[in-house]
Enzyme design. Structure first.
Site, short mmCIF file in Angstrom:
data_model
loop_
_atom_site.label_atom_id
_atom_site.label_comp_id
_atom_site.label_asym_id
_atom_site.label_seq_id
_atom_site.Cartn_x
_atom_site.Cartn_y
_atom_site.Cartn_z
N GLU A 175 -31.60 7.84 1.58
CA GLU A 175 -31.12 7.35 0.29
C GLU A 175 -32.30 6.90 -0.55
OE1 GLU A 175 -27.89 4.11 -1.50
OE2 GLU A 175 -28.19 4.34 0.66
N GLY A 176 -32.30 7.29 -1.82
CA GLY A 176 -33.34 6.88 -2.74
C GLY A 176 -32.75 6.15 -3.93
N GLY A 177 -33.55 5.95 -4.96
CA GLY A 177 -33.08 5.21 -6.11
C GLY A 177 -32.07 5.97 -6.95
N ALA A 235 -30.38 9.16 -5.68
CA ALA A 235 -29.53 10.10 -4.96
C ALA A 235 -29.50 9.77 -3.47
CB ALA A 235 -30.03 11.54 -5.17
N VAL A 271 -28.90 11.82 0.41
CA VAL A 271 -28.87 13.12 1.08
C VAL A 271 -28.03 13.00 2.35
CG1 VAL A 271 -30.24 14.92 2.20
CG2 VAL A 271 -31.09 13.81 0.14
N ASP A 298 -45.34 15.77 -7.14
CA ASP A 298 -45.02 14.78 -6.10
C ASP A 298 -45.24 15.37 -4.71
OD1 ASP A 298 -44.32 12.24 -5.25
OD2 ASP A 298 -42.16 12.68 -5.19
#
Length: 295
Positions: free
Chosen positions: A34-36, A38, A40, A146
């Site tokens: 989990e990111g800011g 989205a 997965v 990135d």
């Protein structure tokens, strides 16, 4: 920046989508990361009978028109990059009010693999594939912005693929002033809001340096670089020279792009000091190149 990791052996944890939930033809199996913006998930394609990874942007992100434009750009960039070293976008769609980006499910990220010992031959095998993948992106005018270990995903048969084009742009020579990227791998000029293909080369060079040395140099670099003696162990001086050129603090002293870096790498027949291991060069771009035992 938080990385969204797409691989198969993460422990399950609580999420907005429960295990067994259905999104169109996909059945959720567990959350991977989990990111800011989205989350997965690992999921099962009930029609094709395949395990997949699904990236689902946050609802607040999808409801913003500018964010939708960013998602569309990411989808279109990934759709144009047909290369064995780039993680394939299998599908992008809305399922109800959720936007889904579907990918093949890998085994783990390079960041996780680097926590365990890797042979020099394996590292060079991955290295060759990684440079070729970034070179293909640059050939297609795609600036990744990135590049880091978390954004390379490992698959069976020693295959590695570049992913997460959320910050990617089509290179046009004009950029908004933005320091988007990941601290530690971002070039000095990218941190100042001036990314270029040379910036991707810098980030890639740092990833390769860390793979071989176990250390990540911190900018501004001071001699001797950390882990430099370990970096040189078992590796040809020509390969070391390529990595050193890639991470030069001055953009003009680096390779102009990953295509030039890839061409320099292809000229090295023996990337390891063990000359029984030679580089196998593919017939053309998109053909996997690796190391092999010399006949």
């Amino acid at each position: 920046m938080t990385t969204l990791r797409i691989f198969s052996n993460q422990s399950a944890s609580q999420s907005n989508l429960r295990v067994g939930a259905r999104l169109d033809k996909y059945r959720i199996q567990k959350r991977l990361g989990e990111g800011g913006f989205a989350t997965v998930y690992a999921a099962f394609d009930t029609i094709e009978g395949r395990h997949v990874a699904i990236k689902i942007p946050d609802d607040r992100y999808v409801s913003n028109s500018q964010s939708l434009d960013d998602l569309q750009r990411e989808v279109r960039i990934m759709a144009r990059l047909d290369h064995p070293g780039v993680l394939q976008l299998k599908n992008a769609q809305f399922a109800g009010d959720r936007f889904l980006m579907v990918f093949p499910l890998g085994e783990e990220s390079l960041a996780d693999r680097m926590c365990r010992r890797m042979s020099r031959a394996l590292i060079v095998d991955y290295l060759i594939q990684m440079v070729d993948a970034v070179a293909f992106a640059h050939e297609n005018r795609v600036l990744h912005r990135d590049i880091k270990p978390e954004n390379f995903i490992l698959f069976p048969d020693q295959e590695i693929r570049l992913t997460d084009f959320g910050l990617a742009r089509i290179e046009s020579g004009m950029h908004d002033v933005s320091a988007s990227g990941t601290l530690g791998y971002m070039s000095p000029e990218q941190a100042m809001g001036h990314p270029s293909f040379r910036s991707d080369v810098f980030s890639l060079g740092l990833v390769l340096y860390r793979m071989l040395s176990g250390e990540l140099p911190e900018y501004p670099f001071e001699a001797p670089l950390p882990g430099y003696n370990r970096l040189r162990r078992g590796v040809s001086s020509d390969l070391i020279a390529i990595i050193r050129k890639a991470i030069d603090p001055s953009p003009r002293k680096r390779f102009r792009d990953a295509v030039a870096m890839n061409n320099a790498l292809a000229k090295i027949r023996y990337p390891l000091s063990d000359r029984s291991v030679a580089q196998r060069v593919g017939a053309g771009r998109g053909t996997r190149r690796s190391t092999r035992q010399a006949a």
